[in-house]
Scaffold this motif. Structure first.
Motif, mmCIF file in Angstrom:
data_model
loop_
_atom_site.group_PDB
_atom_site.id
_atom_site.type_symbol
_atom_site.label_atom_id
_atom_site.label_comp_id
_atom_site.label_asym_id
_atom_site.label_seq_id
_atom_site.Cartn_x
_atom_site.Cartn_y
_atom_site.Cartn_z
ATOM 1 N N ALA A 1 0.861 -1.122 -0.196
ATOM 2 C CA ALA A 1 0.241 0.147 0.006
ATOM 3 C C ALA A 1 0.984 1.304 -0.230
ATOM 4 O O ALA A 1 0.302 2.323 -0.659
ATOM 5 N N LEU A 2 2.025 1.167 0.584
ATOM 6 C CA LEU A 2 3.028 2.333 0.633
ATOM 7 C C LEU A 2 3.597 2.556 -0.712
ATOM 8 O O LEU A 2 4.563 3.736 -0.865
ATOM 9 N N GLY B 1 4.710 18.764 4.518
ATOM 10 C CA GLY B 1 4.746 17.914 5.903
ATOM 11 C C GLY B 1 3.377 17.183 6.521
ATOM 12 O O GLY B 1 3.333 15.940 6.674
ATOM 13 N N ASP B 2 2.283 17.983 7.057
ATOM 14 C CA ASP B 2 0.662 17.477 7.373
ATOM 15 C C ASP B 2 0.553 15.731 6.755
ATOM 16 O O ASP B 2 -0.089 15.155 7.621
ATOM 17 N N GLN B 3 0.844 15.671 5.368
ATOM 18 C CA GLN B 3 0.286 14.684 5.032
ATOM 19 C C GLN B 3 0.866 13.613 5.947
ATOM 20 O O GLN B 3 0.553 12.395 5.813
ATOM 21 N N ALA B 4 2.809 13.918 5.772
ATOM 22 C CA ALA B 4 3.231 12.801 5.692
ATOM 23 C C ALA B 4 3.484 12.627 7.369
ATOM 24 O O ALA B 4 3.719 11.092 7.435
ATOM 25 N N GLN C 1 1.502 8.390 11.247
ATOM 26 C CA GLN C 1 0.759 8.055 12.229
ATOM 27 C C GLN C 1 0.128 7.091 11.371
ATOM 28 O O GLN C 1 -0.106 5.575 12.176
ATOM 29 N N SER C 2 -0.919 7.299 10.365
ATOM 30 C CA SER C 2 -1.752 5.596 10.542
ATOM 31 C C SER C 2 -0.906 4.570 10.027
ATOM 32 O O SER C 2 -0.776 3.198 10.533
ATOM 33 N N ALA C 3 0.547 4.692 9.702
ATOM 34 C CA ALA C 3 0.943 3.469 8.970
ATOM 35 C C ALA C 3 1.592 2.631 9.996
ATOM 36 O O ALA C 3 2.363 1.634 10.103
#
Length: 140
Positions: free
Chosen positions: A31-32, A49-52, A57-59
């Motif tokens: 998925a990554l 930045g915000d997306q990363a 955190q999700s991964a």
């Protein structure tokens, strides 16, 4: 190495964050892969930045800012490509996660920051240790 990673590591993408995730640190590496670049033992992603922070955190289940706070007091060594590191507890340990960002050159602050953009890297090691490193972009 893809152009996004090269730009980040050279200090040309200060709005982005570089994430390294070891293959064994996540359950769904596939998925990554569509968002990053496979490296020897995992995947490297460069994102805004915000997306990363959200992806990290999700991964991983780890708040990247909490990781940074925990790691800040312990010095380790991160490679210039932000995809490997040497644990200060035992150099044989492998990093599970590395969260890196660049801070723009700031001559008023002095020291390292007067020399150029500074890469900050925060590591979660397989042994549980948290540590950090920083250097002038493109000078390692």
């Amino acid at each position: 190495m893809n152009a996004q990673r090269e730009g980040f590591l050279a200090g040309e993408r200060p709005e982005d964050v570089h994430i390294y995730i070891a293959a064994e640190a996540v359950s769904n590496m596939a998925a990554l892969e569509e968002h990053g670049e496979r490296v020897e033992d995992g995947i490297a992603l460069v994102m805004e930045g915000d997306q990363a922070r959200s992806v990290f955190q999700s991964a991983t289940g780890i708040d990247p800012m909490a990781l940074a706070q925990e790691a800040m007091g312990v010095d380790g060594t991160v490679t210039a490509d932000c995809a490997d590191a040497t644990c200060p507890v035992d150099g044989g340990h492998e990093p599970r996660l590395i969260f890196s960002f660049a801070e723009a050159q700031n001559e008023e602050v002095g020291g390292l920051y007067a020399e150029g953009d500074v890469i900050h890297a925060y590591v979660a090691c397989e042994c549980g240790e948290r540590y950090s490193d920083k250097w002038v972009a493109g000078k390692r």
